[in-house]
Design a protein around this motif. Structure first.
Motif, PDB file in Angstrom:
ATOM      1  N   ALA A  93       0.880  -1.211   0.157  1.00 11.58           N
ATOM      2  CA  ALA A  93       0.331   0.322   0.188  1.00 11.58           C
ATOM      3  C   ALA A  93       1.191   1.392  -0.227  1.00 11.58           C
ATOM      4  O   ALA A  93       0.381   2.063  -0.670  1.00 11.58           O
ATOM      5  CB  ALA A  93      -1.318   0.162   1.051  1.00 11.58           C
ATOM      6  N   VAL A  94       1.390   1.325   0.881  1.00 16.58           N
ATOM      7  CA  VAL A  94       3.029   2.298   0.458  1.00 16.58           C
ATOM      8  C   VAL A  94       3.098   2.371  -0.817  1.00 16.58           C
ATOM      9  O   VAL A  94       3.565   3.932  -0.687  1.00 16.58           O
ATOM     10  CB  VAL A  94       3.940   1.935   2.047  1.00 16.58           C
ATOM     11  N   VAL A  95       3.664   1.313  -1.356  1.00 16.26           N
ATOM     12  CA  VAL A  95       4.263   1.357  -2.690  1.00 16.26           C
ATOM     13  C   VAL A  95       3.421   1.973  -3.626  1.00 16.26           C
ATOM     14  O   VAL A  95       4.436   3.124  -4.139  1.00 16.26           O
ATOM     15  CB  VAL A  95       5.141  -0.227  -2.988  1.00 16.26           C
ATOM     16  N   GLU A 118      -4.750   2.309 -11.713  1.00 17.63           N
ATOM     17  CA  GLU A 118      -4.896   1.151 -11.013  1.00 17.63           C
ATOM     18  C   GLU A 118      -4.658   1.016  -9.338  1.00 17.63           C
ATOM     19  O   GLU A 118      -4.107   0.646  -8.169  1.00 17.63           O
ATOM     20  CB  GLU A 118      -4.354   0.050 -11.863  1.00 17.63           C
ATOM     21  N   GLU A 119      -2.998   2.295 -10.003  1.00 22.55           N
ATOM     22  CA  GLU A 119      -2.548   2.414  -8.587  1.00 22.55           C
ATOM     23  C   GLU A 119      -3.908   2.318  -7.153  1.00 22.55           C
ATOM     24  O   GLU A 119      -3.155   1.779  -6.085  1.00 22.55           O
ATOM     25  CB  GLU A 119      -1.754   3.019  -8.391  1.00 22.55           C
ATOM     26  N   ALA A 120      -4.595   3.644  -7.638  1.00 20.21           N
ATOM     27  CA  ALA A 120      -5.351   3.619  -6.516  1.00 20.21           C
ATOM     28  C   ALA A 120      -6.051   2.460  -5.526  1.00 20.21           C
ATOM     29  O   ALA A 120      -6.249   1.968  -4.701  1.00 20.21           O
ATOM     30  CB  ALA A 120      -6.683   4.887  -6.642  1.00 20.21           C
ATOM     31  N   THR A 121      -6.777   1.825  -7.099  1.00 21.15           N
ATOM     32  CA  THR A 121      -7.634   0.563  -6.497  1.00 21.15           C
ATOM     33  C   THR A 121      -6.330  -0.773  -5.789  1.00 21.15           C
ATOM     34  O   THR A 121      -7.147  -1.420  -5.380  1.00 21.15           O
ATOM     35  CB  THR A 121      -8.012  -0.185  -8.392  1.00 21.15           C
ATOM     36  N   PHE A 126      -5.001  -3.990  -1.135  1.00 21.41           N
ATOM     37  CA  PHE A 126      -3.798  -3.923  -0.460  1.00 21.41           C
ATOM     38  C   PHE A 126      -4.119  -3.284   1.129  1.00 21.41           C
ATOM     39  O   PHE A 126      -4.120  -4.141   2.248  1.00 21.41           O
ATOM     40  CB  PHE A 126      -2.362  -3.148  -0.670  1.00 21.41           C
ATOM     41  N   THR A 127      -5.182  -2.611   1.480  1.00 24.46           N
ATOM     42  CA  THR A 127      -5.276  -1.560   2.780  1.00 24.46           C
ATOM     43  C   THR A 127      -6.297  -2.628   3.730  1.00 24.46           C
ATOM     44  O   THR A 127      -5.590  -3.011   4.792  1.00 24.46           O
ATOM     45  CB  THR A 127      -5.526  -0.452   2.926  1.00 24.46           C
ATOM     46  N   TRP A 128      -6.625  -2.989   2.512  1.00 26.89           N
ATOM     47  CA  TRP A 128      -7.770  -4.002   2.786  1.00 26.89           C
ATOM     48  C   TRP A 128      -7.435  -5.509   3.740  1.00 26.89           C
ATOM     49  O   TRP A 128      -7.498  -5.174   4.784  1.00 26.89           O
ATOM     50  CB  TRP A 128      -9.282  -4.379   1.909  1.00 26.89           C
ATOM     51  N   LEU A 129      -6.264  -5.949   2.921  1.00 31.53           N
ATOM     52  CA  LEU A 129      -5.550  -6.613   3.579  1.00 31.53           C
ATOM     53  C   LEU A 129      -4.731  -6.742   4.969  1.00 31.53           C
ATOM     54  O   LEU A 129      -4.527  -7.449   5.159  1.00 31.53           O
ATOM     55  CB  LEU A 129      -5.028  -7.375   2.334  1.00 31.53           C
TER      56      LEU A 129
END
Length: 150
Positions: A93-95, A118-121, A126-129
């Protein structure tokens, strides 16, 4: 009203509860595989990737390019396996935040544009996981069951 709520909310919720393991598994496999492959591709083409990082204005490209590429590869693999999911998801997510800031910031003219990347998706998944974890179909879940309760 009770019948409508039962039909539209409670009944689908009861059915979905039997498949709660599937959402995280599918998300982990899709984004994990994607990032494992892109990370590997970057690792195999470091000189060109270093130049890309330099062009995006990322500091210390000789150091950060192999680090980020390795993180994408290993983080993607970890997500696929459901191993260290919160760490892998958080790091990736940081990446994605850095990717948006460094490579896409000049293109952002609205919220619609930002959320269309697509980076936002990927950031959202990643944040959800990172917050929710890998789910029951994962090595994390298996290892948690082996460890003594704290």
């Amino acid at each position: 009203m009770h019948t409508v709520l039962n039909l539209l909310i409670w009944w689908p919720k009861r059915i979905a509860a039997h498949f709660s393991w599937a959402g995280p598994l599918i998300a982990r496999i899709v984004v994990g595989y994607t990032f494992m492959l892109t990370g590997w591709g970057k690792l195999m083409n470091l000189p060109a990737m270093i130049e890309n990082f330099r062009g995006w204005g990322i500091p210390y490209p000789e150091l950060l390019t192999p680090f980020v590429s390795g993180w994408e590869f290993l983080g993607g693999l970890g997500l696929m396996l459901g191993l260290m999911t919160r760490i892998c998801g958080g790091g990736l997510a940081v990446v994605m935040v850095v990717a948006i800031i460094s490579a896409k910031l000049a293109d952002i003219d609205s919220l619609e544009t930002l959320l269309g990347f697509e980076e936002a998706t990927y950031f959202a998944v990643f944040t959800w996981l990172a917050i929710s974890g890998a789910g029951k179909a994962s090595l994390d879940y298996f290892l948690e069951r082996l460890a003594p309760k704290r």
